[in-house]
Design a protein around this motif. Structure first.
Motif, PDB file in Angstrom:
ATOM      1  N   GLY A  97      77.796  45.783 101.850  1.00 42.29           N
ATOM      2  CA  GLY A  97      78.052  45.772 100.420  1.00 42.29           C
ATOM      3  C   GLY A  97      77.161  46.749  99.677  1.00 42.29           C
ATOM      4  N   VAL A  98      77.697  47.328  98.621  1.00 46.24           N
ATOM      5  CA  VAL A  98      76.956  48.263  97.783  1.00 46.24           C
ATOM      6  C   VAL A  98      77.097  47.798  96.331  1.00 46.24           C
ATOM      7  N   HIS A  99      76.335  48.425  95.452  1.00 53.56           N
ATOM      8  CA  HIS A  99      76.279  47.973  94.060  1.00 53.56           C
ATOM      9  C   HIS A  99      76.909  48.964  93.099  1.00 53.56           C
ATOM     10  N   SER A 100      77.759  49.837  93.598  1.00 54.93           N
ATOM     11  CA  SER A 100      78.537  50.739  92.752  1.00 54.93           C
ATOM     12  C   SER A 100      79.948  50.813  93.316  1.00 54.93           C
ATOM     13  N   ARG A 101      80.903  51.089  92.459  1.00 58.73           N
ATOM     14  CA  ARG A 101      82.308  51.010  92.860  1.00 58.73           C
ATOM     15  C   ARG A 101      82.662  52.014  93.949  1.00 58.73           C
ATOM     16  N   ARG A 102      82.127  53.187  93.911  1.00 58.34           N
ATOM     17  CA  ARG A 102      82.474  54.228  94.875  1.00 58.34           C
ATOM     18  C   ARG A 102      81.247  54.695  95.645  1.00 58.34           C
ATOM     19  N   GLY A 103      80.367  53.772  95.954  1.00 56.53           N
ATOM     20  CA  GLY A 103      79.138  54.127  96.652  1.00 56.53           C
ATOM     21  C   GLY A 103      79.235  53.929  98.152  1.00 56.53           C
ATOM     22  N   ARG A 104      78.230  54.385  98.839  1.00 58.34           N
ATOM     23  CA  ARG A 104      78.109  54.215 100.283  1.00 58.34           C
ATOM     24  C   ARG A 104      76.733  53.635 100.589  1.00 58.34           C
ATOM     25  N   CYS A 105      76.670  52.888 101.650  1.00 55.60           N
ATOM     26  CA  CYS A 105      75.412  52.240 102.020  1.00 55.60           C
ATOM     27  C   CYS A 105      74.430  53.270 102.566  1.00 55.60           C
ATOM     28  N   TYR A 106      73.189  52.862 102.667  1.00 52.57           N
ATOM     29  CA  TYR A 106      72.144  53.767 103.146  1.00 52.57           C
ATOM     30  C   TYR A 106      72.382  54.178 104.596  1.00 52.57           C
ATOM     31  N   ALA A 107      72.854  53.238 105.442  1.00 49.52           N
ATOM     32  CA  ALA A 107      73.067  53.564 106.853  1.00 49.52           C
ATOM     33  C   ALA A 107      74.140  54.637 107.015  1.00 49.52           C
ATOM     34  N   CYS A 108      75.222  54.551 106.244  1.00 46.38           N
ATOM     35  CA  CYS A 108      76.272  55.565 106.348  1.00 46.38           C
ATOM     36  C   CYS A 108      75.786  56.913 105.823  1.00 46.38           C
ATOM     37  N   GLN A 109      75.014  56.914 104.757  1.00 50.61           N
ATOM     38  CA  GLN A 109      74.472  58.176 104.259  1.00 50.61           C
ATOM     39  C   GLN A 109      73.523  58.806 105.270  1.00 50.61           C
ATOM     40  N   ARG A 110      72.726  57.982 105.935  1.00 42.81           N
ATOM     41  CA  ARG A 110      71.796  58.501 106.951  1.00 42.81           C
ATOM     42  C   ARG A 110      72.556  59.054 108.151  1.00 42.81           C
ATOM     43  N   ASP A 111      73.558  58.310 108.640  1.00 47.24           N
ATOM     44  CA  ASP A 111      74.318  58.770 109.802  1.00 47.24           C
ATOM     45  C   ASP A 111      75.135  60.018 109.472  1.00 47.24           C
ATOM     46  N   HIS A 112      75.654  60.104 108.259  1.00 55.88           N
ATOM     47  CA  HIS A 112      76.419  61.294 107.867  1.00 55.88           C
ATOM     48  C   HIS A 112      75.523  62.519 107.795  1.00 55.88           C
ATOM     49  N   LYS A 113      74.308  62.330 107.304  1.00 52.27           N
ATOM     50  CA  LYS A 113      73.378  63.451 107.243  1.00 52.27           C
ATOM     51  C   LYS A 113      72.982  63.914 108.638  1.00 52.27           C
ATOM     52  N   THR A 114      72.824  62.978 109.560  1.00 52.05           N
ATOM     53  CA  THR A 114      72.472  63.341 110.931  1.00 52.05           C
ATOM     54  C   THR A 114      73.621  64.042 111.643  1.00 52.05           C
ATOM     55  N   ALA A 115      74.853  63.608 111.378  1.00 53.15           N
ATOM     56  CA  ALA A 115      76.017  64.188 112.063  1.00 53.15           C
ATOM     57  C   ALA A 115      76.370  65.573 111.554  1.00 53.15           C
ATOM     58  N   GLU A 146      85.248  63.455 105.169  1.00 56.33           N
ATOM     59  CA  GLU A 146      86.567  63.111 105.693  1.00 56.33           C
ATOM     60  C   GLU A 146      86.524  62.871 107.190  1.00 56.33           C
ATOM     61  N   GLU A 147      85.853  63.764 107.907  1.00 53.62           N
ATOM     62  CA  GLU A 147      85.741  63.592 109.362  1.00 53.62           C
ATOM     63  C   GLU A 147      84.867  62.392 109.704  1.00 53.62           C
ATOM     64  N   PHE A 148      83.839  62.148 108.894  1.00 52.45           N
ATOM     65  CA  PHE A 148      82.975  60.995 109.148  1.00 52.45           C
ATOM     66  C   PHE A 148      83.747  59.690 108.979  1.00 52.45           C
ATOM     67  N   ASP A 149      84.570  59.607 107.930  1.00 44.50           N
ATOM     68  CA  ASP A 149      85.379  58.402 107.726  1.00 44.50           C
ATOM     69  C   ASP A 149      86.379  58.191 108.847  1.00 44.50           C
ATOM     70  N   ARG A 150      86.845  59.275 109.442  1.00 45.67           N
ATOM     71  CA  ARG A 150      87.853  59.160 110.496  1.00 45.67           C
ATOM     72  C   ARG A 150      87.242  58.796 111.843  1.00 45.67           C
ATOM     73  N   THR A 151      86.025  59.196 112.114  1.00 44.85           N
ATOM     74  CA  THR A 151      85.434  59.016 113.441  1.00 44.85           C
ATOM     75  C   THR A 151      84.348  57.955 113.497  1.00 44.85           C
TER      76      THR A 151
END
Length: 510
Positions: free
Chosen positions: A71-89, A94-99
């Motif tokens: 859960g996040v506290h904004s309507r179109r936000g992303r959690c910290y773990a997803c932001q961290r993993d996206h930065k590492t990848a 779009e590709e991150f959401d798909r894979t």
């Protein structure tokens, strides 16, 4: 997991400035609290709230990553773990959401997947906290690596599938109510998350029974969707949930994170919200959301106590602006934010009652009430300087009216300068309107006729200004013509006075 309904037997009342029937107050709260409040979100048997992201009245949303459930506290936000993993990848969103595939690692106390050890088709039932293995199997694999060397020892996944270790049965669930985790093993009653907390709080020579009693007062693992009131004392739990339900009736959204921030502070102070505790309220002054929610909950609880007791212990010196019905510029026209006006600045009881009655009758907005309070404060300050202070209506007279007029007429700003005459005249008019309301409502029947306005108290004098000089002043254009005339050489065309050509100048041209 069994539902725990027992609670700590702590009396949160503390020192009370007035007599309180705590048993009756708690019984009254139980009758007022709705057990079916917010079905699907509130579990009264566990004192646990789990927010529904699809509920528009709950300020919680799911992470925008499709495979993520945090859960996040904004309507179109992303959690910290997803932001961290996206930065590492280093890939596009779009590709991150798909894979992206959800990895059940140990996140915020939640157990990961079960141990990887499998033998004869049976998998180990303990949680794989150590590189996918339970603690015992990871210790076994580590001893093999130290004995044979890292090069000759298979990795964790291969060793777990070789069938060289015996799987353990699934341990019982954690003894903490509504905890989703398993106990660490059969000899303990707590999961890893709560076992770590227990080890830091337990007394020496504590037993399993002590751990079970401790678990009855603990909250489960709280993610972004949840808050728990189980750690509060029984009376304080009822007060908080009563305040939240009354706040819900006003249409305010509920943010689980905000309540989760308030809970530990209330547990430490352990003071009933029916008491005015300025020190407790000061803990949230630097946090906007917790401060607003705490004020609204505390206000609802105190209003409930007034309804329960039939008396208002704070009514003489304080005026609840929301309960008085002050108007708001919002869509509903009702004031939602709690606010209290300190009437102890008015020494005269009749003046406090008069201001309170007019506020409840006419329901002004905040700006109008501020003007009323300032005019009454100045008038009360002036009357208080006379013998008796103007506290008795029958003792009022012309001298008190004159003292109130002089105090309002000499009102000054914060920088010490005298307020404008219009502002002071408006304050004087506000005070006279207050008195007119009192006479119309029958609240000033005991006041003598000499306590009334006179032509001398019609309006304060204007602010003295500097008188203009009687000497005529020259305009800028006239001054420029004179300069041109005096600077031009004699005999030149421009040496003629500009006004001589029109016949208005008596001085001959040179």
């Amino acid at each position: 997991m069994t539902a725990v309904t027992t609670a700590t037997a702590v009396d949160p009342a503390g020192p009370s400035p007035f007599a309180v029937d705590w048993t009756g107050w708690e019984r009254w709260l139980r009758e007022q609290v709705d057990p079916a409040w917010r079905p699907g979100e509130w579990e009264e048997k566990w004192w646990l709230f789990t927010g529904d992201p699809d509920n528009p009245r709950t300020s919680i949303w799911q992470c925008q990553t499709p495979a993520c459930t945090i859960g996040v506290h904004s309507r179109r936000g992303r959690c910290y773990a997803c932001q961290r993993d996206h930065k590492t990848a280093s890939i596009s969103w779009e590709e991150f959401d798909r894979t992206y595939v959800l990895d059940r690692r140990l996140r915020d106390g939640v157990d990961p997947e079960d141990c990887l050890v499998v033998w004869d088709g049976t998998r180990c039932g303990r949680a794989g906290h150590s590189h996918g293995l339970c603690i015992v199997h990871y210790g076994t694999w580590g001893r093999l690596r130290r004995l044979h060397g890292e090069a000759r020892t298979p990795d964790v996944a291969r060793w777990a599938a070789m069938g060289q270790a015996t799987p353990f049965p699934s341990p019982p669930p954690c003894s903490v109510s509504a905890c989703p985790n398993k106990a660490l093993h059969d000899r303990t009653v707590l999961c890893v998350y709560h076992l770590r907390k227990w080890n830091t709080q337990k007394e020496p020579r504590s037993t399993t029974a002590d751990a079970v009693a401790w678990a009855a007062r603990q909250a489960p693992v709280l993610d972004s969707y949840r808050f728990s009131l189980i750690q509060l004392s029984p009376l304080l739990r009822l007060e908080v949930i009563y305040g939240l339900q009354r706040r819900d009736e006003l249409g305010s959204p509920l943010d689980p994170r905000t309540v989760r921030q308030i809970g530990p502070v209330l547990a430490r102070h352990n003071t009933s919200l029916a008491m005015r505790d300025d020190q407790l309220a000061g803990h949230f002054e630097r946090q906007l959301n917790p401060h607003c929610v705490f004020r609204q909950v505390a206000w609802s609880v105190r209003q409930g106590y007034v309804e329960f007791s039939g008396t208002d212990p704070w009514g003489e010196d304080r005026l609840d602006l929301r309960a008085a019905g002050l108007k708001s510029t919002s869509r509903t026209g009702r004031r939602r934010i709690a606010g209290v006006a300190d009437l102890s600045v008015l020494p005269q009881p009749w003046l406090r009652d008069l201001l309170r009655r007019r506020t409840e009758a006419e329901r002004p907005n905040s700006n109008q009430f501020g003007r009323w309070l300032r005019a009454a404060t100045l008038a009360g300050k002036g009357m208080n300087r006379l013998p008796g202070g103007g506290r008795e209506l029958s003792g009022l007279g012309f001298a008190h009216m004159q003292a109130a007029f002089e105090e309002i007429a000499s009102d000054r700003r914060r920088d010490g300068k005298l307020c404008g005459s219009k502002f002071r005249s408006d304050l004087l008019g506000v005070f006279f309107q207050l008195l007119d309301f009192g006479r119309f409502a029958g609240l000033l029947d005991e006041a003598p006729g000499s306590f009334a306005r006179t032509p001398r108290t019609a309006s304060p004098r204007r602010t003295p200004t500097r008188r203009r000089s009687a000497r005529p002043s020259l305009s800028r254009s006239s001054l420029s013509w004179m300069l041109r005339w005096t600077r031009s050489p004699p005999g030149s065309p421009t040496g003629t006075c500009p006004t001589a050509r029109s016949g208005r100048c008596s001085r001959p041209a040179t």
